[in-house]
Scaffold this motif. Structure first.
Motif, PDB file in Angstrom:
ATOM      1  N   MET A 152      38.495  53.377  37.854  1.00  0.00           N
ATOM      2  CA  MET A 152      37.624  52.498  37.062  1.00  0.00           C
ATOM      3  C   MET A 152      36.807  51.609  37.994  1.00  0.00           C
ATOM      4  SD  MET A 152      38.682  49.611  34.266  1.00  0.00           S
ATOM      5  CE  MET A 152      37.396  48.573  33.575  1.00  0.00           C
ATOM      6  N   SER A 153      35.555  51.404  37.666  1.00  0.00           N
ATOM      7  CA  SER A 153      34.697  50.492  38.406  1.00  0.00           C
ATOM      8  C   SER A 153      34.672  49.152  37.677  1.00  0.00           C
ATOM      9  CB  SER A 153      33.278  51.059  38.508  1.00  0.00           C
ATOM     10  OG  SER A 153      32.425  50.142  39.154  1.00  0.00           O
ATOM     11  N   TYR A 154      35.218  48.120  38.325  1.00  0.00           N
ATOM     12  CA  TYR A 154      35.304  46.813  37.680  1.00  0.00           C
ATOM     13  C   TYR A 154      34.017  46.025  37.905  1.00  0.00           C
ATOM     14  CZ  TYR A 154      40.271  47.722  37.175  1.00  0.00           C
ATOM     15  OH  TYR A 154      41.479  48.271  36.844  1.00  0.00           O
ATOM     16  N   PRO A 155      33.551  45.305  36.873  1.00  0.00           N
ATOM     17  CA  PRO A 155      32.358  44.478  37.028  1.00  0.00           C
ATOM     18  C   PRO A 155      32.673  43.180  37.766  1.00  0.00           C
ATOM     19  CG  PRO A 155      33.247  44.182  34.843  1.00  0.00           C
ATOM     20  CD  PRO A 155      34.106  45.227  35.523  1.00  0.00           C
ATOM     21  N   PHE A 156      31.630  42.435  38.088  1.00  0.00           N
ATOM     22  CA  PHE A 156      31.780  41.077  38.618  1.00  0.00           C
ATOM     23  C   PHE A 156      32.683  41.020  39.858  1.00  0.00           C
ATOM     24  CE2 PHE A 156      31.523  40.849  33.901  1.00  0.00           C
ATOM     25  CZ  PHE A 156      30.181  40.544  33.835  1.00  0.00           C
ATOM     26  N   GLY A 157      32.284  41.759  40.877  1.00  0.00           N
ATOM     27  CA  GLY A 157      33.002  41.682  42.146  1.00  0.00           C
ATOM     28  C   GLY A 157      34.262  42.516  42.199  1.00  0.00           C
ATOM     29  N   GLY A 158      34.396  43.468  41.301  1.00  0.00           N
ATOM     30  CA  GLY A 158      35.539  44.364  41.340  1.00  0.00           C
ATOM     31  C   GLY A 158      36.835  43.760  40.877  1.00  0.00           C
ATOM     32  N   ARG A 159      36.770  42.693  40.108  1.00  0.00           N
ATOM     33  CA  ARG A 159      37.987  42.029  39.646  1.00  0.00           C
ATOM     34  C   ARG A 159      38.635  42.792  38.500  1.00  0.00           C
ATOM     35  NH1 ARG A 159      37.045  35.872  38.386  1.00  0.00           N
ATOM     36  NH2 ARG A 159      39.263  36.132  37.983  1.00  0.00           N
ATOM     37  N   SER A 160      39.958  42.822  38.492  1.00  0.00           N
ATOM     38  CA  SER A 160      40.695  43.421  37.374  1.00  0.00           C
ATOM     39  C   SER A 160      41.558  42.394  36.650  1.00  0.00           C
ATOM     40  CB  SER A 160      41.584  44.561  37.872  1.00  0.00           C
ATOM     41  OG  SER A 160      42.562  44.078  38.789  1.00  0.00           O
TER      42      SER A 160
END
Length: 441
Positions: free
Chosen positions: A1-9
């Motif tokens: 999965m590609s996380y938005p906003f700086g790669g945050r999960s």
């Protein structure tokens, strides 16, 4: 999965739903510097663009449009915005909030799981991957599944059927008569839309109440606002939580606003029946003999609201036009309990009987036997799990443009309080925390 906003999960807060409620909360959380993510299944404020008919307009005056930091500021505060105007105003709100949001992502499961340091957190599974959050707010509304009864399966295949969420305009329907099932806000307004277009309309009524648009020289909403009705919390309402099950009063803002009087429509050729209960093998619809009861109930509520305004005016010595009592302009000559589809020429049926909630994806012991969340002003018994944007969550306006800002501000305070407590700090002793307010309530 590609996380938005700086790669945050992981986020302090995940808000499920990007409608007016979710965006209102995002605004309040941003004001407090609380990191969060809004997850929207379709697009932000989607339902206002896709689940309203072409002639749709607000049934409350524009001045009640009071989203956080985005109050109505047009030149017609006592008017009623139509569909395109509403969507334009909401587009401005979306741009104003600039929520950290992902669109086109479906939340499939929310589960409370163990976290670091013995603190529990929430696992938020979506159709594109998983997130975690310290706190979760369900802001997806309460109108999820269109209600269509099993009776619909028995209608002949040539009869076109739509739910109110799918209706757009009279031209969408085939030639012939239309049966509208339900007379709440959507049913009454759609029946009027078809009637004004010259269509032959049959209405299967229910026990929906109605109210006046204007009374004693003012908009009824203005009177009720002066009477502080819209500030009344559900805990002080005579019906308590039972008010959440009530059908909304039917009235319209169309053409500057007016009453909807089914009796007057009947004088003009609309055919009214009682509650639809079945369909015989010969294609005959069956109704309960309760049309008169339904009409009398609606008018009784109408007159009682006006009477409460009369008392308010008298108690404060307000100068106003004289009071009046609605008297029926038409009475059903008989209770008709059968209607043959073919003989009536009914070519389409519109199901206007509402929606049911769907919170099956929330894995938490916070629901009653009917699948509705149990809460106090949106705060559930599971720490860190909240609901926002539901009808009568706290007041009459909780599910509307008029009251959701107040609820969002309250939940943002509760979220901040919990976040501070988890971090080992305490809120300012001079401020009464949200939890204390809840206990006091």
């Amino acid at each position: 999965m590609s996380y938005p906003f700086g790669g945050r999960s992981h986020y302090s807060v995940i808000v499920v739903g990007g409608g007016q409620a979710g965006l209102s909360l995002s605004h309040c959380l941003q004001q407090r510097g609380i990191d969060h993510l809004v997850i929207e299944k379709r697009s932000l404020v989607h339902s206002w663009r896709t689940q309203r008919w072409d002639s749709f307009c607000l049934v409350t005056p524009n001045w009640q449009c009071q989203l956080p930091g985005w109050a109505y500021d047009g030149d017609d505060p006592h008017g009623f915005m139509v569909k395109d105007q509403i969507n334009g105003w909401l587009a401005g709100f979306v741009a104003h909030v600039k929520a950290p949001a992902v669109e086109g992502v479906t939340v499939e499961r929310v589960t409370r799981v163990p976290g670091a340091g013995g603190r529990e957190r929430f696992d938020v599974q979506t159709d594109t991957g998983s997130y975690t959050a310290d706190q979760v707010v369900v802001a997806s509304g309460g109108y999820h599944r269109p209600i269509v009864p099993r009776l619909a399966e028995k209608l002949p295949p040539h009869v076109v059927q739509y739910h109110s969420a799918q209706y757009r305009n009279p031209a969408q329907l085939p030639e012939g008569a239309v049966l509208v099932v339900g007379c709440g806000q959507s049913g009454a307004q759609i029946a009027e839309d078809l009637h004004l277009a010259g269509r032959k309309v049959y209405v299967a009524t229910g026990d929906a109440p109605r109210c006046a648009r204007f009374y004693r020289g003012r908009e009824v909403v203005d009177w009720l606002a002066d009477m502080k009705y819209y500030d009344m919390p559900v805990t002080e309402h005579p019906l308590r939580e039972g008010v959440r099950d009530n059908t909304n009063h039917y009235v319209t803002g169309r053409d500057g606003g007016r009453d909807i009087d089914l009796r007057r429509f009947a004088l003009e050729g609309m055919e009214l029946y009682g509650l639809l209960t079945g369909l015989g093998s010969d294609g005959t619809l069956e109704f309960q003999p309760n049309l008169r009861e339904h009409l009398d109930h609606a008018d009784g509520v109408y007159n009682r609201i006006n009477a409460s305004i009369d008392r308010h005016i008298e108690a404060r010595g307000i100068e106003a036009p004289p009071p009046s009592v609605y008297t029926p302009v038409w009475e059903p000559p008989e209770e008709r309990t059968r209607l043959n589809l073919a003989e009536a020429g009914i070519a389409s049926v519109l199901w206007c009987i509402g929606f049911s909630p769907d919170f099956e994806w929330v894995d938490a012991p916070v629901f009653n036997g009917r699948g509705a969340p149990v809460h106090q002003r949106g705060v559930t018994g599971v720490p860190g799990l909240y609901f926002l944007g539901l009808p009568w969550l706290h007041t009459w306006g909780s599910g509307r443009f008029s009251g959701v800002a107040r609820d969002a501000e309250f939940l943002a305070e509760a979220i901040e309080e919990r976040k501070n407590a988890a971090a080992g700090s305490q809120p300012d002793a001079q401020e009464e925390p949200a939890a204390a307010q809840l206990r006091a309530a």
